[in-house]
Design an enzyme around this catalytic site. Structure first.
Site, PDB file in Angstrom:
ATOM      1  N   GLN C 199       4.175 -21.308 -25.457  1.00  0.00           N
ATOM      2  CA  GLN C 199       4.177 -22.733 -25.139  1.00  0.00           C
ATOM      3  C   GLN C 199       2.723 -23.189 -25.115  1.00  0.00           C
ATOM      4  O   GLN C 199       2.034 -23.064 -24.104  1.00  0.00           O
ATOM      5  CB  GLN C 199       4.890 -22.970 -23.805  1.00  0.00           C
ATOM      6  CG  GLN C 199       6.331 -22.443 -23.815  1.00  0.00           C
ATOM      7  CD  GLN C 199       7.261 -23.228 -24.748  1.00  0.00           C
ATOM      8  OE1 GLN C 199       7.401 -24.435 -24.624  1.00  0.00           O
ATOM      9  NE2 GLN C 199       7.874 -22.536 -25.701  1.00  0.00           N
ATOM     10  N   GLY C 240      12.133 -31.204 -19.541  1.00  0.00           N
ATOM     11  CA  GLY C 240      11.896 -30.081 -20.445  1.00  0.00           C
ATOM     12  C   GLY C 240      10.678 -30.277 -21.332  1.00  0.00           C
ATOM     13  O   GLY C 240      10.067 -31.353 -21.367  1.00  0.00           O
ATOM     14  N   HIS C 241      10.355 -29.258 -22.071  1.00  0.00           N
ATOM     15  CA  HIS C 241       9.152 -29.309 -22.905  1.00  0.00           C
ATOM     16  C   HIS C 241       9.291 -30.327 -24.047  1.00  0.00           C
ATOM     17  O   HIS C 241      10.354 -30.505 -24.593  1.00  0.00           O
ATOM     18  CB  HIS C 241       8.759 -27.932 -23.441  1.00  0.00           C
ATOM     19  CG  HIS C 241       9.796 -27.201 -24.219  1.00  0.00           C
ATOM     20  ND1 HIS C 241       9.516 -26.008 -24.837  1.00  0.00           N
ATOM     21  CD2 HIS C 241      11.091 -27.454 -24.463  1.00  0.00           C
ATOM     22  CE1 HIS C 241      10.595 -25.584 -25.439  1.00  0.00           C
ATOM     23  NE2 HIS C 241      11.568 -26.437 -25.229  1.00  0.00           N
ATOM     24  N   ASN C 242       8.178 -30.980 -24.331  1.00  0.00           N
ATOM     25  CA  ASN C 242       8.083 -31.937 -25.442  1.00  0.00           C
ATOM     26  C   ASN C 242       8.900 -33.210 -25.240  1.00  0.00           C
ATOM     27  O   ASN C 242       9.071 -33.993 -26.176  1.00  0.00           O
ATOM     28  CB  ASN C 242       8.482 -31.274 -26.771  1.00  0.00           C
ATOM     29  CG  ASN C 242       7.508 -30.176 -27.128  1.00  0.00           C
ATOM     30  OD1 ASN C 242       7.798 -29.001 -26.957  1.00  0.00           O
ATOM     31  ND2 ASN C 242       6.313 -30.567 -27.550  1.00  0.00           N
ATOM     32  N   SER C 260      12.484 -32.001 -25.846  1.00  0.00           N
ATOM     33  CA  SER C 260      12.239 -32.832 -27.027  1.00  0.00           C
ATOM     34  C   SER C 260      13.011 -34.143 -27.040  1.00  0.00           C
ATOM     35  O   SER C 260      12.996 -34.847 -28.046  1.00  0.00           O
ATOM     36  CB  SER C 260      12.537 -32.062 -28.329  1.00  0.00           C
ATOM     37  OG  SER C 260      11.721 -30.918 -28.386  1.00  0.00           O
TER      38      SER C 260
END
Lengths: 337, 337, 337
Positions: C199, C240-242, C260
């Site tokens: 990450q 969450g990521h992004n 995302s």
């Protein structure tokens, strides 16, 4: 920080990949297919993004052999481009230095053992009879209580709490705010007051598990709460006392498993999904997001509950009918007219 | 740690239980009915497990009188075997030492008061005008802000945060990662930007409450957020500002109560269930797991929402029909044909 | 603490409000319309509470002009009484002192920069190359990892973790237990074992954002996770990521956005609601509590999923019918008989 740099050919050699095009292209970092530049490596795994390939500025793209046909640039060929990308990207991951040694502020009980090459950060406290094994990292602000084990090569990033009787296997990673080994929620009603049922068990975490930020795993009432090897838990997950989770199962954020449930191996539990207590879920079960498992699952497969999202006005109309569903059903003709 | 040991007769005497069989059997720890050995005590409360009794290796089993008929081993007879077991098991619970005194690393404001027999662990900070009363335990890494009270005999296990104006009663236990007294989520939209509404209230926690790991309880906007006595909150629960929860109510993990809702006494809120803001839930209400309370509840009883779990393919078919439910209902004949 | 005191006329002057009645009334604190006394100021915004006005003992009440007609007491007249109340109440908010300077216990990397007028509390650790800007407050027990920025005027209340590559804008407030910048949940299945996908991104938080207690925001896989300006997140939220979240969006407690996903501006996400990964939600969307967004939303408006709460017996009957819904629908006559 030195900037690492690898040619495409060197990466192919290192990870056993094929090369298509010019292997001398140098890779200095990774990027997305849409945004990567000439010194960056991207990947194409999902066919949905194949359209981005022609316009990508990436110096190198990891892809399947079939996708490389007619590709004018440099490709690294992998059977599983996402896994290959993961391995390559790890070369470019900045890692904080965690040198062996104990920060002078750490408060370590005289009966605890810390391996000489372990890293113990600032403001860490370690309780009686606990052990931190070789190469383990205990980041700043962690609290390790009594009778715990941090297995070799494990890493508690920061501010992790192991309350008591928590034994981590090797190479376990735990993210900040996670709490393992707190009291299970065991109560007996006794003359109108709650009586605590002592939680005498512990928590056992298998090798290569990963535990997300602010996730909680309670210790068992009599026996242990157990995660098999390579279990992956995202953030904000709640695991009740005496739960067992089979190897290689992954759970997404905000999901929860109530006390004494048994989850199988290679399961995928979606975000905010729940499993009620004392149930069994067999191997290779997929639970979709926000579904609730209310009885045991004996067959592998994908399971769901819930209703579809609608505009609020339509939803109100339909939801009101849900209250009449049984009555409605009794009025529906048995066979089509 | 010395291993404690008690004869069945001594346990019966101590807890007012009957003895069936040989009272001289020594108990050194507790176990499950299925796994306990000759020096262990187990219990039989749920009739579902009666079949395990004949094969149990437990030296002593706590059970109801009716279950002891024909039992060849040693039994302790209790009207409520689970509660009796809870009391007995407490004798065998290893408890970490928390001797009176303040760890040298603790940062305590000059205007704070700490009772001489309280325990203050490593890396604890205590803010202005806060008070830790007699016999209280503040474990490692806790942060206590301004104007807080930790009542006599209360225990903050580790890494608990009391932000400001949090008053705990007596014998309150709080597990790691819990945050009490953070700002309630009070916002006013003002010319396209959010404006914070000051949260001037506090949090009041009654005697004998227990607060789970990573649970959050916000302080009130003007008046206080209040938990009555003996309220039991599991892990990862969210309690909004100005909520009141009646005495002896228990909430399971990941449940949530939005701002200004009032929950009655002796309620049981299931895991991941929610109560919307400003609602009232009367005494003795049970909410099943993952249900959402969207209007006030005036009658005791059990309440639910949601749909059953299905294999994903069936679920998709049925869920799609939910969107047509109102239209379908309009086409159903009024009376059975 | 000195008790502040302001006349109604002085408050009107300060905040540009009208005065109705006696402007010389002194206000020493704020209260609710129902409970406020003669030296307190209350507000009336929701017409539902207009009935309480006649009986209110409040010395001063902030209200709309229309509500002041016939009101015998002192009123401050505002177009938006709640926003006006929020501004006035801030005058009475006790604020802990956070003087410039670094607590002697803090562990700050030699390569980190801390502004001279920033406040660094007890047991704070700050990693390599991180920067705390002018007037920022880092409360007790915070952990700031490598390559982070705490923007000017930002406040980390206590026990906040910024793992790595987290850049906060100006005037960002973060409540205890929040974790920003932990690894996103990126996994590739590789020969039966999970492989971590590095990450490499960070987290970027816009000016004036607020992040609730125990909320988690993961860092991006390749690019960053981004919150626009003035985003307001309540407690126990998982991002969450992004993910990207547009300016001025507010999310209530326990909600979650999977990796995302892109959330628009001025959205309101209800408590425990969820948005699946990779979806897009346009500007000005309202999602009601515990709803799950399973496909992208292109039109502003209010959206819901779920079923209404019922007594458990009725719910069981209706929920059982949900499993037959598709079959039932096939038996419903096409047109009303």
């Amino acid at each position: 920080m030195n900037m690492p740099s690898y040619t495409a050919a060197a990466l192919a050699e290192r990870f056993g990949l094929g090369v298509h095009g010019d292997g001398s292209v140098a890779v200095e970092s990774v990027g997305t297919l849409a945004a990567a530049g000439a010194s960056q490596l991207a990947f194409l795994a999902n066919p949905k993004y194949r359209g981005q390939l022609a316009d990508s500025g990436a110096g190198v793209v990891v892809m399947r052999e079939a996708d490389a046909e007619g590709f004018a640039g440099t490709a690294l060929i992998a059977a599983d481009p996402y896994a290959a990308f993961a391995r390559i990207a790890a070369l470019f991951e900045p890692r904080p230095e965690r040198p062996p040694g104990v920060h002078p502020s750490a408060a370590i009980d005289a009966t605890a053992e810390v391996a000489a090459d372990a890293h113990i950060g600032a403001f860490v406290s370690i309780g009686a009879r606990s052990r931190v094994e070789a190469g383990a990292v205990v980041g700043p602000g962690c609290v390790i209580g009594e009778d715990c084990v941090v297995g070799a090569g494990s890493e508690l990033i920061a501010r992790v709490t192991l309350v008591t009787r928590v034994r981590l296997g090797h190479r376990v990673r735990i993210h900040p705010g996670a709490v393992l080994g707190a009291d299970g929620f065991g109560l007996a009603m006794d003359n109108g007051h709650w009586l605590n049922v002592p939680q005498l068990g512990g928590v056992v975490i298998g090798d290569d598990c990963e535990i997300g930020a602010n996730t909680t795993i309670d210790r068992g009432a009599i026996e242990d709460t157990v995660l098999g090897e390579d279990v992956r838990l995202d953030n904000q997950i709640q695991i009740g006392h005496n739960v067992t989770i089979g190897a290689h199962t992954a759970m997404a954020g905000c999901s929860a498993v109530a006390g004494s449930a048994k989850i199988g191996r290679y399961c995928l539990i979606g975000g905010a999904a729940g499993v009620l207590g004392h149930l069994e879920v067999c191997d290779r079960v997929v639970i979709t997001a926000m579904s609730l498992v209310t009885s045991s699952i004996r067959e592998p497969g994908e399971y769901s509950s819930g209703t579809p999202l609608m505009d609020n006005r339509s939803w109100r109309r339909n939801a009101a009918r849900f209250k009449q569903l049984d009555a409605l059903a009794r009025r529906v003709p048995r066979a089509e007219p």
